[in-house]
Design a protein around this motif. Sequence first.
Motif, PDB file in Angstrom:
ATOM      1  N   LYS A  66       0.832  -1.209   0.000  1.00 39.93           N
ATOM      2  CA  LYS A  66       0.000   0.000   0.000  1.00 39.93           C
ATOM      3  C   LYS A  66       0.873   1.269   0.000  1.00 39.93           C
ATOM      4  N   GLU A  67       1.915   1.251   0.808  1.00 43.55           N
ATOM      5  CA  GLU A  67       2.805   2.420   0.869  1.00 43.55           C
ATOM      6  C   GLU A  67       3.583   2.591  -0.436  1.00 43.55           C
ATOM      7  N   LEU A  68       3.983   1.460  -1.025  1.00 38.35           N
ATOM      8  CA  LEU A  68       4.675   1.561  -2.300  1.00 38.35           C
ATOM      9  C   LEU A  68       3.756   2.129  -3.387  1.00 38.35           C
ATOM     10  N   HIS A  69       2.476   1.689  -3.350  1.00 45.25           N
ATOM     11  CA  HIS A  69       1.513   2.217  -4.308  1.00 45.25           C
ATOM     12  C   HIS A  69       1.299   3.718  -4.104  1.00 45.25           C
ATOM     13  N   ALA A  72       4.185   5.560  -5.509  1.00 46.96           N
ATOM     14  CA  ALA A  72       4.136   5.597  -6.964  1.00 46.96           C
ATOM     15  C   ALA A  72       3.156   6.655  -7.449  1.00 46.96           C
ATOM     16  N   GLU A  73       2.012   6.757  -6.779  1.00 46.80           N
ATOM     17  CA  GLU A  73       1.047   7.773  -7.170  1.00 46.80           C
ATOM     18  C   GLU A  73       1.578   9.190  -6.935  1.00 46.80           C
ATOM     19  N   ALA A  74       2.440   9.338  -5.929  1.00 46.29           N
ATOM     20  CA  ALA A  74       3.030  10.653  -5.649  1.00 46.29           C
ATOM     21  C   ALA A  74       4.167  10.997  -6.611  1.00 46.29           C
ATOM     22  N   GLY A  75       4.518  10.046  -7.475  1.00 48.09           N
ATOM     23  CA  GLY A  75       5.582  10.306  -8.435  1.00 48.09           C
ATOM     24  C   GLY A  75       6.939   9.857  -7.965  1.00 48.09           C
ATOM     25  N   ASP A  76       6.995   9.130  -6.832  1.00 50.36           N
ATOM     26  CA  ASP A  76       8.264   8.648  -6.323  1.00 50.36           C
ATOM     27  C   ASP A  76       8.544   7.234  -6.819  1.00 50.36           C
ATOM     28  N   CYS A  77       9.791   6.855  -6.765  1.00 49.13           N
ATOM     29  CA  CYS A  77      10.214   5.488  -7.056  1.00 49.13           C
ATOM     30  C   CYS A  77      10.786   4.892  -5.770  1.00 49.13           C
ATOM     31  N   ALA A  78      10.333   3.709  -5.408  1.00 54.70           N
ATOM     32  CA  ALA A  78      10.785   3.092  -4.151  1.00 54.70           C
ATOM     33  C   ALA A  78      11.078   1.619  -4.390  1.00 54.70           C
ATOM     34  N   ALA A  79      12.010   1.103  -3.577  1.00 59.94           N
ATOM     35  CA  ALA A  79      12.372  -0.326  -3.642  1.00 59.94           C
ATOM     36  C   ALA A  79      12.698  -0.806  -2.237  1.00 59.94           C
ATOM     37  N   VAL A  80      12.232  -2.053  -1.907  1.00 56.55           N
ATOM     38  CA  VAL A  80      12.458  -2.648  -0.584  1.00 56.55           C
ATOM     39  C   VAL A  80      13.428  -3.801  -0.747  1.00 56.55           C
ATOM     40  N   TYR A  81      14.460  -3.826   0.090  1.00 56.05           N
ATOM     41  CA  TYR A  81      15.490  -4.866   0.073  1.00 56.05           C
ATOM     42  C   TYR A  81      15.491  -5.568   1.425  1.00 56.05           C
ATOM     43  N   VAL A  88      12.991  -7.052  -2.706  1.00 54.12           N
ATOM     44  CA  VAL A  88      11.780  -7.731  -2.247  1.00 54.12           C
ATOM     45  C   VAL A  88      10.561  -7.200  -3.002  1.00 54.12           C
ATOM     46  N   ALA A  89      10.462  -5.889  -3.076  1.00 57.39           N
ATOM     47  CA  ALA A  89       9.316  -5.268  -3.741  1.00 57.39           C
ATOM     48  C   ALA A  89       9.741  -3.876  -4.220  1.00 57.39           C
ATOM     49  N   SER A  90       9.004  -3.385  -5.190  1.00 59.58           N
ATOM     50  CA  SER A  90       9.332  -2.054  -5.701  1.00 59.58           C
ATOM     51  C   SER A  90       8.149  -1.479  -6.451  1.00 59.58           C
ATOM     52  N   THR A  91       8.227  -0.199  -6.721  1.00 61.96           N
ATOM     53  CA  THR A  91       7.238   0.478  -7.565  1.00 61.96           C
ATOM     54  C   THR A  91       7.576   0.180  -9.015  1.00 61.96           C
ATOM     55  N   PRO A  92       6.645   0.440  -9.925  1.00 61.62           N
ATOM     56  CA  PRO A  92       6.968   0.196 -11.345  1.00 61.62           C
ATOM     57  C   PRO A  92       8.191   0.987 -11.820  1.00 61.62           C
ATOM     58  N   CYS A  93       8.421   2.140 -11.221  1.00 58.37           N
ATOM     59  CA  CYS A  93       9.583   2.945 -11.616  1.00 58.37           C
ATOM     60  C   CYS A  93      10.845   2.279 -11.079  1.00 58.37           C
ATOM     61  N   LYS A  94      11.881   2.192 -11.895  1.00 58.76           N
ATOM     62  CA  LYS A  94      13.110   1.496 -11.524  1.00 58.76           C
ATOM     63  C   LYS A  94      14.224   2.440 -11.087  1.00 58.76           C
ATOM     64  N   ALA A  95      13.914   3.716 -10.822  1.00 60.88           N
ATOM     65  CA  ALA A  95      14.963   4.661 -10.465  1.00 60.88           C
ATOM     66  C   ALA A  95      15.563   4.367  -9.107  1.00 60.88           C
ATOM     67  N   ALA A  96      14.821   3.609  -8.216  1.00 62.33           N
ATOM     68  CA  ALA A  96      15.352   3.280  -6.900  1.00 62.33           C
ATOM     69  C   ALA A  96      16.186   2.008  -6.948  1.00 62.33           C
ATOM     70  N   GLN A  97      16.537   1.527  -8.136  1.00 59.17           N
ATOM     71  CA  GLN A  97      17.342   0.338  -8.286  1.00 59.17           C
ATOM     72  C   GLN A  97      18.590   0.679  -9.107  1.00 59.17           C
ATOM     73  N   GLY A  98      19.555  -0.185  -9.034  1.00 58.76           N
ATOM     74  CA  GLY A  98      20.772   0.052  -9.783  1.00 58.76           C
ATOM     75  C   GLY A  98      21.987   0.113  -8.874  1.00 58.76           C
ATOM     76  N   GLU A  99      23.087   0.540  -9.447  1.00 68.56           N
ATOM     77  CA  GLU A  99      24.340   0.525  -8.699  1.00 68.56           C
ATOM     78  C   GLU A  99      24.306   1.492  -7.519  1.00 68.56           C
ATOM     79  N   GLU A 100      23.795   2.742  -7.752  1.00 65.29           N
ATOM     80  CA  GLU A 100      23.743   3.699  -6.649  1.00 65.29           C
ATOM     81  C   GLU A 100      22.842   3.185  -5.536  1.00 65.29           C
ATOM     82  N   ALA A 101      21.708   2.590  -5.902  1.00 68.24           N
ATOM     83  CA  ALA A 101      20.804   2.060  -4.887  1.00 68.24           C
ATOM     84  C   ALA A 101      21.443   0.891  -4.145  1.00 68.24           C
ATOM     85  N   ASP A 102      22.141   0.016  -4.857  1.00 65.23           N
ATOM     86  CA  ASP A 102      22.812  -1.097  -4.188  1.00 65.23           C
ATOM     87  C   ASP A 102      23.878  -0.602  -3.212  1.00 65.23           C
ATOM     88  N   GLU A 103      24.583   0.440  -3.597  1.00 67.02           N
ATOM     89  CA  GLU A 103      25.610   0.991  -2.703  1.00 67.02           C
ATOM     90  C   GLU A 103      24.982   1.572  -1.453  1.00 67.02           C
TER      91      GLU A 103
END
Length: 462
Positions: A66-69, A72-81, A88-103
């Motif tokens: 619900k919080e991820l949704h 997403a509606e607010a225009g943010d990108c989120a990812a749970v690790y 584990v879970a993420s919004t459709p936007c992939k900006a919260a993933q990648g090398e910077e997010a992994d670091e």
Amino acid sequence: MSRRIALTFLVLTTVLLVLAVVPLGVLMTARERVSFRDDQQAATRVIAAAAEEHLSDHRSAAAMDKELHAAAEAGDCAAVYDGSGRLVASTPCKAAQGEEADELVGRVLAGHEPEPPQNEGRLLAAEPAGDVRQPAGAVVLARSAAPLDARIAAIWGWSAGIGALGLAACVLLSVRLARWVSRPLSTLDAAAHRLGEGNLGERAAVDGGPPEVQRLATTFNTMAGRTEALVHGHRAVIADVSHQLRTPLAALRLRLDVLAAGARGETAAELAAAQVEIARLSRLVDGLLAVARAEQTTPRPVAVPVAEVVEERVAAWAPVAEERGVRLTAAAGPAPAAALGGGHLEQVLDNLIANALDAVDDGGRVTVARRVVAGRTAELRVVDDGPGMDAEAKEVAFHRFGNPEARGSGLGLAIVHRLVTVNGGTVRLEDTPGGGLTVVLELPLWTRDSTGPRSLPVLKER
């Protein structure tokens, strides 16, 4: 003066605005960045709290989704690790993933404070899910920096607008202030210039401007009034005395002529000497009248043919020069038209030729030459080969009775100087090569602009 006052106020206002607006803009920009970061961190903590219930307590993932949704509606990108750094879970936007997010996730799971980077126009934030020392996972939230940039641009835009408005107000006020101060000063300066040129009736306006300038204008008017009264009184005295002396002098000369007709011997010689002195006194009175008239002259210039006037006056004085054994000639030269008062050039030449003939002995020579200088002035030279003048005599030659050794009345050069300067010309004395004196006249040429009224220069006695 107006420009200097306006520039001074403009520079001062610019410095004050820079010192005030720039620090304020920097402070407000910093506050916007901090506020933006705090809002992003708060949104990340909300998702982290919901993710902790799922990762640590193994509850349903409904709250986390619900919080991820909502993010997403607010225009943010989120990812749970999870605790091992797996997504584990993420919004459709992939900006919260990648090398910077992994670091960021790695630093959060290790218990370190992450340094959020910016990825493709989005700011990243990471928060631990659970205890900071032993987190059950991590949440990364990427938020677009466009709203922040827009607010910062608005801050600096408003700051620049306020600064420009302040500068415009400063320019307007400074120009008005400068004109308020300088306009009466300019008027006073123009009045002083016209008074200096001989317009003795000139007065300055005393209304408007600072009180100090008004007092200055009042003082100037008082001075101008006293100067006018003194000059006019001086001229009137000379003219009245000279005029009153002419009648008794004429009567005395007639009586001496009657007595001399029947006198013999020593008496006749004494009467002849008296007649010479009476003639000299008459010339002196006539000279004083000529000076008074010249000083009261305010000519309207006309086109005077210089060559014709020179030839006419040389021809008129030729019999006198021939009688004294002096060669009087007019040198060939251009024939310009000078802008002079009617009859002034004739008076000037008459005085100069008469002085030159008086100074030159039998067998001497007097030449009147003319030329055009730089296309602006007509130059006349009356050259003689007489005894000339020393430097001391030249200094006072244009004064009334300035040369005590003069053979005539001592007023001829004063009249010449007055008539030349009143027409905007100049006159000076030079030594003639080989001996003698040269009088140099520089007269304004006739142009289309020479038809207007002319101001009256003050006689500068040199």
